[in-house]
Design a protein around this motif. Structure first.
Motif, mmCIF file in Angstrom:
data_model
loop_
_atom_site.group_PDB
_atom_site.id
_atom_site.type_symbol
_atom_site.label_atom_id
_atom_site.label_comp_id
_atom_site.label_asym_id
_atom_site.label_seq_id
_atom_site.Cartn_x
_atom_site.Cartn_y
_atom_site.Cartn_z
ATOM 1 N N VAL A 1 -54.825 13.955 -50.615
ATOM 2 C CA VAL A 1 -54.989 13.575 -49.203
ATOM 3 C C VAL A 1 -54.703 12.085 -49.022
ATOM 4 N N ALA A 2 -55.252 11.261 -49.908
ATOM 5 C CA ALA A 2 -55.041 9.813 -49.810
ATOM 6 C C ALA A 2 -53.567 9.452 -49.975
ATOM 7 N N LEU A 3 -52.883 10.114 -50.908
ATOM 8 C CA LEU A 3 -51.455 9.855 -51.113
ATOM 9 C C LEU A 3 -50.631 10.217 -49.888
ATOM 10 N N SER A 4 -50.966 11.344 -49.257
ATOM 11 C CA SER A 4 -50.211 11.788 -48.084
ATOM 12 C C SER A 4 -50.349 10.801 -46.930
ATOM 13 N N LYS A 5 -51.493 10.108 -46.866
ATOM 14 C CA LYS A 5 -51.705 9.114 -45.809
ATOM 15 C C LYS A 5 -51.078 7.772 -46.167
ATOM 16 N N LEU A 6 -51.179 7.391 -47.431
ATOM 17 C CA LEU A 6 -50.671 6.097 -47.879
ATOM 18 C C LEU A 6 -49.149 6.065 -47.894
ATOM 19 N N CYS A 7 -48.533 7.180 -48.272
ATOM 20 C CA CYS A 7 -47.067 7.253 -48.354
ATOM 21 C C CYS A 7 -46.612 8.642 -47.897
ATOM 22 N N PRO A 8 -46.518 8.859 -46.581
ATOM 23 C CA PRO A 8 -46.198 10.197 -46.035
ATOM 24 C C PRO A 8 -44.887 10.789 -46.525
ATOM 25 N N LYS A 9 -43.945 9.943 -46.979
ATOM 26 C CA LYS A 9 -42.644 10.462 -47.400
ATOM 27 C C LYS A 9 -42.697 11.126 -48.779
ATOM 28 N N LEU A 10 -43.792 10.933 -49.539
ATOM 29 C CA LEU A 10 -43.916 11.566 -50.852
ATOM 30 C C LEU A 10 -44.018 13.078 -50.730
ATOM 31 N N LYS A 11 -43.384 13.782 -51.647
ATOM 32 C CA LYS A 11 -43.570 15.227 -51.760
ATOM 33 C C LYS A 11 -44.719 15.451 -52.731
ATOM 34 N N ILE A 12 -45.784 16.064 -52.279
ATOM 35 C CA ILE A 12 -46.967 16.251 -53.114
ATOM 36 C C ILE A 12 -47.064 17.699 -53.560
#
Length: 432
Positions: free
Chosen positions: A60-71
């Motif tokens: 969740v934190a990654l998706s907010k910090l860097c929305p362009k990342l594919k998680i």
């Protein structure tokens, strides 16, 4: 497809403001823009344990910090994984992975740029299977390990990671992790002033209940009670009983004074060796107060071999979990960590990190390490967070700014009287 190796690049070279006791870095809540090493690349990050509390929080934190990342959310439970993907949105997907299945693990790593290992507990794990798979597939690696044996077993794979050109950081969560970077900045600041030498480093941690982190942190706590504590005193290694040596520590506003007890944590040995501080220890405490009493009693009544047995500990977790959840509902999940550095000239510097929710803070902290690695801050090899090859010196401030998002108290390199709720007055308005 074999995962490509991350390029080495320092987007913040020359921009860091060094924290010091006389000129503190100002953490004003501004989160630095993410500057990926290759802006044209579609980065994919696999989060192992992504259906759990720590891994899910990281995703969740990654998706907010860097929305362009594919998680890529990885776990054993498809239903939970799909629920997490629905929460994260379209730039995510689920991958069913059992970390004990080497072939399945390696297959899941072949089309990602970085893997986050958040599938704990790490205590009593016989091998570093995820790191070994990451090295074989040339995939960048981060874990949230909080176990000394596991962390140094990972460190022993340094030569293999170097040969494969794979960057890896172990113990890269909140504590250990962010606490290590705080300590590194404080030690560097003390040495830059060329006055007294850093002599004593003390880590103190507090979490209300389980901090909302669920059964995993409960299992971790029980397993740590079975480990003899390693600390360092004036350069000599000392062995101590777990959950002993209680001291009362002031965590400042919102937390105030709490009792904390010795535990065997990896940052003690790593900061002693990396930062060269002769005296180092780490303590932990929780609330309500009777949980501290309960853990003290467990160390006295139960044989260490029982507390080191993962199967027996899991049975205890299953037994205590409903009670812990019930008390969590009124104890909250605040978390605080305090780092004290004492120097030979008598100076004392304090770093403090306090957040209302551990379940959020651990994800934000881990995500900060992930982004730092994707920005090219980490050299090939296996590193601890305080090593400059792991997090470049010039990238530390950006990492701490990102990791401290949402904190209600975050300071670095201040005298104790500016932090504590009841500072000690020596004489005529002079505080220490």
């Amino acid at each position: 497809m074999m995962a490509r190796v991350l390029p080495l690049h320092h987007p913040y070279r020359g921009t860091t403001v060094r924290a010091s006791s006389s000129n503190e870095t100002k953490y004003d809540g501004v989160v630095p823009e993410v500057k990926l090493a290759d802006p044209t690349r579609n980065y994919r990050v696999l989060v192992l344990g992504g259906t759990g509390r720590v891994g899910g929080s990281t995703a969740v934190a990654l998706s907010k910090l860097c929305p362009k990342l594919k998680i890529v959310v990885a776990g054993r439970n498809r239903e939970k994984g799909e629920a997490m993907v629905a929460k994260l949105g379209e730039n995510s997907e689920f991958c069913q992975v059992d970390i004990n299945d080497a072939n399945m693990l390696q297959t899941s790593l072949r089309d990602v740029d970085l893997v986050v290992h958040a599938a704990g507990p790490f205590q009593q794990a016989p091998k570093c299977t995820v790191l070994e798979a990451a090295i074989k597939t040339k995939t960048a690696y981060i874990d949230v390990c909080d176990d000394t044996s596991y962390a140094f077993r990972a460190k022993a794979l340094q030569a293999e990671a170097l040969a494969a050109n794979v960057p890896a950081i172990t113990t890269a969560g909140i504590y250990p992790g962010v606490s290590n970077v705080m300590a590194a900045e404080m030690v560097a600041a003390a040495r830059s002033e060329d006055k007294g030498k850093p002599e004593k480093l003390r880590f103190s941690y507090y979490t209300a209940g389980t901090g909302g982190a669920g059964p995993t942190i409960l299992a971790t706590s029980f397993l740590l009670l079975g480990e003899e504590v390693t600390a360092y005193k004036q350069g000599e290694k000392v062995k101590l009983k777990p959950y002993s040596g209680m001291i009362n520590v002031d965590f400042g506003k919102g937390i105030r004074k709490r009792d904390v007890y010795l535990l065997n944590l990896p940052e003690v040995r790593s900061t002693h060796e990396v930062l060269g501080v002769p005296t180092v220890s780490a303590r932990f405490g929780t609330s309500p107060f009777f949980w501290n009493w309960g853990m003290e009693i467990m160390t006295k009544l139960l044989p260490p071999e029982v507390l080191r047995d993962r199967a027996k500990v899991q049975q205890m977790v299953d037994l205590f979990d409903p009670v812990v959840r019930a008390t969590d509902s009124f104890s909250g999940e605040r978390v605080s960590m305090r780092v004290d550095l004492e120097c030979s000239d008598g100076r004392v510097a304090v770093g403090l990190y306090s957040h209302k929710k551990l379940s959020v803070a651990v994800g934000v902290s881990t995500a900060a390490f992930v982004v730092a690695m994707l920005e090219g801050s980490t050299q090939p090899g296996v590193w601890f967070p305080e090593e400059p090859q792991g997090i470049a010196v010039e990238a530390r401030e950006a990492l701490l700014r990102r990791a401290s998002q949402g904190t209600f108290n975050f300071i670095l390199n201040k005298p104790p009287w500016m932090v504590e709720t009841v500072p000690k007055e020596v004489i005529l308005g002079i505080y220490v």
